[in-house]
Enzyme design. Structure first.
Site, PDB file in Angstrom:
ATOM      1  CD  GLU A  49      63.257  56.474  79.088  1.00  0.00           C
ATOM      2  OE1 GLU A  49      62.022  56.501  79.212  1.00  0.00           O
ATOM      3  OE2 GLU A  49      64.034  56.417  80.064  1.00  0.00           O
ATOM      4  CE  LYS A 131      58.317  56.182  80.867  1.00  0.00           C
ATOM      5  NZ  LYS A 131      59.568  56.653  81.523  1.00  0.00           N
ATOM      6  CB  CYS A 165      62.232  53.872  81.623  1.00  0.00           C
ATOM      7  SG  CYS A 165      63.074  54.363  83.136  1.00  0.00           S
TER       8      CYS A 165
END
Length: 344
Positions: A49, A131, A165
């Site tokens: 990430e 995200k 994540c």
């Protein structure tokens, strides 16, 4: 005879530290790792990430005012899709004949987003995504994605999807991915270096368990790259002993899991840089799906259903007044109503 062949390929999860806050240095390191992987027969390599230019750990260490010292440098070194820096990675993918799942801080206009790109072995951008919801203090740095970012793409390697994540702790987002027949999942993580021993949910045990459960729950292969915190990163951000205790060096726990949740490949020590490599056979997925397909034979849509809105959110929608039709009578031009004219 039916075609019973299933793709078999070698994949790699990166465990390394970026050249922190240095877009060019990190891209150099990215291409080096791609070359290492390609030299070992890897067809798909996944990066952590916000690998480019690194994860903004300062947001967890002190106040937003203290962290402002890093903001301009972080913006300047974040990656713009379609830029010359982005094209360097695409060109390397083409030359090395390797697929790349890249995690990066995306700069778009004046905003940043936690993003992932999938680039094929011909150097084409297959997918970019953001995200959906930055986690906790990440929201002081990044904007949000939308439902269009929950997408699985069909490729010659298999159906590939990506999340970042703690998206792996969002049940509805996970289910949206499972329902698209995901076969290979690129689950990117930053590093498990923060608040070690004090916040268990941020540690490697829980977060690797999330990757492992994703594999078993969705019956797919999970490639889970994980960055490390280098001494140089610590020296820059951990300016007192208290911050050094909050953010430890190391923290790399890259993993690969099979569709039954089994660990694959050989893990590295948490402070070691390198690649976790595994050979995967997509034929194993049918065996796992026979036990439980959460959006297929093991679902109960009469009891529970998911509404997935894939409409892309646009902050500005342009509306233009249509041009007048030159062939129409003048009295009927745009915005003009016809009028009855009386002879004098």
């Amino acid at each position: 005879m039916p075609n019973t062949a299933h793709p078999k390929l070698r994949v790699a999860a990166v465990q390394a530290a970026p050249v922190f806050l240095d877009i060019d240095g990190t891209i150099d390191k990215t291409i080096d790792l791609m070359a290492q992987a390609a030299g070992q027969g890897v067809k798909l390599i996944a990066f952590p990430e916000t690998w480019v230019p690194g994860y903004p750990w300062w947001v967890w260490l002190d106040s937003p005012a203290w962290g402002m010292q890093f903001v301009q440098r972080y913006h300047d070194n974040s990656l713009v899709v379609g830029s010359a820096e982005f094209d360097r990675i695409k060109d390397a993918a083409r030359k090395l004949k390797i697929w790349v799942s890249l995690g990066y801080s995306e700069k778009a206009g004046g905003s940043l987003y936690i993003a992932q790109a999938l680039i094929d072995d011909q150097g084409h951008t297959v997918q970019t995504r953001r995200k959906l919801k930055p986690t906790h203090v990440e929201r002081t740095v990044y904007g949000e994605g939308d439902g269009s970012d929950l997408a699985v793409v069909e490729t010659p390697l298999g159906n590939i999807g990506s999340l970042c994540c703690w998206e792996h702790l969002q049940p509805l987002s996970k289910y949206a991915m499972y329902a698209q027949n995901e076969q290979i999942h690129c689950g990117a993580w930053p590093s498990f270096s923060l608040y070690r021993g004090a916040a268990y949910a941020l540690g490697p045990e829980v977060n690797n368990a999330a990757s492992q459960v994703y594999a078993a729950e969705g019956q797919c292969f999970v490639i889970a790259p994980c960055a490390t915190v280098s001494q140089a990163m610590s020296d820059l951000m951990c300016t007192d002993p208290g911050k050094q205790q909050m953010l430890r060096t190391g923290g790399g726990y890259a993993r690969i899991y099979g569709p039954d949740g089994s660990p694959l490949g050989t893990p590295l020590a948490e402070d070691q840089e390198g690649l976790v490599i595994a050979d995967i056979d997509l034929g194993m997925i049918s065996l796992a799906k026979a036990a439980g397909d959460p959006s297929g034979h093991y679902s109960r849509p009469d009891a529970t259903q998911l509404l997935l809105n894939k409409t892309r959110r646009e902050p500005v929608v342009l509306q233009r007044t249509p041009e007048p039709d030159a062939s129409a009578p003048e009295a009927l031009s745009a915005g003009t109503e016809p009028r009855l004219q009386l002879a004098a």
